[in-house]
Structures are given as C-alpha cells and as structure tokens.
Design a protein around this motif. Structure first.
Motif, mmCIF file in Angstrom:
data_model
loop_
_atom_site.group_PDB
_atom_site.id
_atom_site.type_symbol
_atom_site.label_atom_id
_atom_site.label_comp_id
_atom_site.label_asym_id
_atom_site.label_seq_id
_atom_site.Cartn_x
_atom_site.Cartn_y
_atom_site.Cartn_z
ATOM 1 N N ARG A 119 15.546 3.166 0.712
ATOM 2 C CA ARG A 119 16.116 3.258 2.054
ATOM 3 C C ARG A 119 17.240 4.295 2.107
ATOM 4 O O ARG A 119 17.329 5.091 3.041
ATOM 5 C CB ARG A 119 16.623 1.885 2.512
ATOM 6 N N GLN A 165 8.285 4.090 8.166
ATOM 7 C CA GLN A 165 7.915 2.851 7.466
ATOM 8 C C GLN A 165 6.893 3.130 6.360
ATOM 9 O O GLN A 165 6.971 2.537 5.283
ATOM 10 C CB GLN A 165 7.378 1.815 8.456
ATOM 11 N N ARG A 166 5.950 4.026 6.623
ATOM 12 C CA ARG A 166 4.972 4.380 5.586
ATOM 13 C C ARG A 166 5.667 5.059 4.406
ATOM 14 O O ARG A 166 5.342 4.791 3.244
ATOM 15 C CB ARG A 166 3.889 5.301 6.161
ATOM 16 N N SER A 217 7.575 2.438 2.413
ATOM 17 C CA SER A 217 6.623 1.653 1.630
ATOM 18 C C SER A 217 6.122 2.436 0.416
ATOM 19 O O SER A 217 6.042 1.901 -0.700
ATOM 20 C CB SER A 217 5.454 1.237 2.517
ATOM 21 N N ALA A 218 5.792 3.700 0.608
ATOM 22 C CA ALA A 218 5.306 4.528 -0.493
ATOM 23 C C ALA A 218 6.372 4.688 -1.579
ATOM 24 O O ALA A 218 6.073 4.577 -2.771
ATOM 25 C CB ALA A 218 4.865 5.896 0.032
ATOM 26 N N CYS A 243 8.793 2.640 -2.231
ATOM 27 C CA CYS A 243 8.920 1.333 -2.887
ATOM 28 C C CYS A 243 7.800 1.109 -3.905
ATOM 29 O O CYS A 243 7.974 0.376 -4.873
ATOM 30 C CB CYS A 243 8.919 0.199 -1.856
ATOM 31 N N GLN A 244 6.660 1.738 -3.682
ATOM 32 C CA GLN A 244 5.524 1.610 -4.595
ATOM 33 C C GLN A 244 5.542 2.680 -5.681
ATOM 34 O O GLN A 244 4.585 2.824 -6.445
ATOM 35 C CB GLN A 244 4.221 1.671 -3.812
#
Length: 124
Positions: A48, A84-85, A88-89, A91-92
């Motif tokens: 973030r 948001q994508r 998420s990416a 975070c992965q």
C-alpha cells in the motif's frame, strides 16, 4: 531536542526498509534509448505504501507532461479497479507497472515490486 543521524544511521534505515519490503520507481526513456532519466525511487514497507508513493509521484509528473500523455496518466490515477488489481498483485509478489508515451516518444514507466535482499555487512 533534534536528533542527529550519521551517514551510517541513514544507510541502516534504508537497508532495513529494503530487506523485506517494496521498491517503487519512476523512469523516463527517450526514444533513442541511449539515456535513462530517473524521476524518483523509494523503498516502502508495504504494498500500500509503495503504491501510495508511486501514485503521488505519478500525480506530480502528470502535471508536467504534454497533452497526449497527461490524460493517460490521469485516467490511471482515477482508476480504482486498476489500483486494487495492482495492490493485489503486489501482495502476491508480482511487479506492477504502468507506462505512458508522450508526443515526442518519451516513455514514462511507473513501477513497484517486492524486494527481498540479504544485508551484506563489511563487504565495502
């Protein structure tokens, strides 16, 4: 009372931020590909925070771009689904990036990626 940091203290702070965190950067590539212009970079402690810095830097740069590139970057800044994508990416464990090209062919690349480094002490 002000705290004085030594150069060693500053290096330790940056090193700890990079040991397990994220790296965000903005780079400009002219069409001749003979040069690279670094427009900013920053370590971050979370996905973030990396995206927050990246988007803030993109917003600063958008105001300086020509009329062909600025709307591309501004649209990306307003796209909450894309944000948001990207979050998420990250975070992965994936790298995320966005590139825009201005009327002169200069490519501006905004990227963030996870970094996992090992501190090498006493090697320099």
């Amino acid at each position: 009372m002000a705290t004085t940091l030594t150069l060693e203290d500053v290096h330790a702070l940056w090193e700890s931020a990079l040991r397990s965190g994220y790296w965000a950067e903005c780079v400009a590539y002219p069409p001749d590909h003979n040069r690279v212009f670094w427009l900013g970079a920053r370590p971050a402690g979370s996905p973030r925070l990396a995206l927050r810095w990246l988007r803030s830097r993109a917003q600063d740069i958008a105001g300086q771009l020509d009329p062909t590139a600025a709307p591309q970057l501004e649209a990306w800044l307003l796209d909450t689904a894309a944000h948001q994508r990207a979050l998420s990416a990250l975070c992965q464990g994936e790298m995320v990036w966005r590139a825009v090209v201005d009327g002169e062919g200069i490519r501006y690349v905004f990227s963030a990626r996870p970094v996992h480094t090992v501190a090498l002490r006493g090697t320099c």
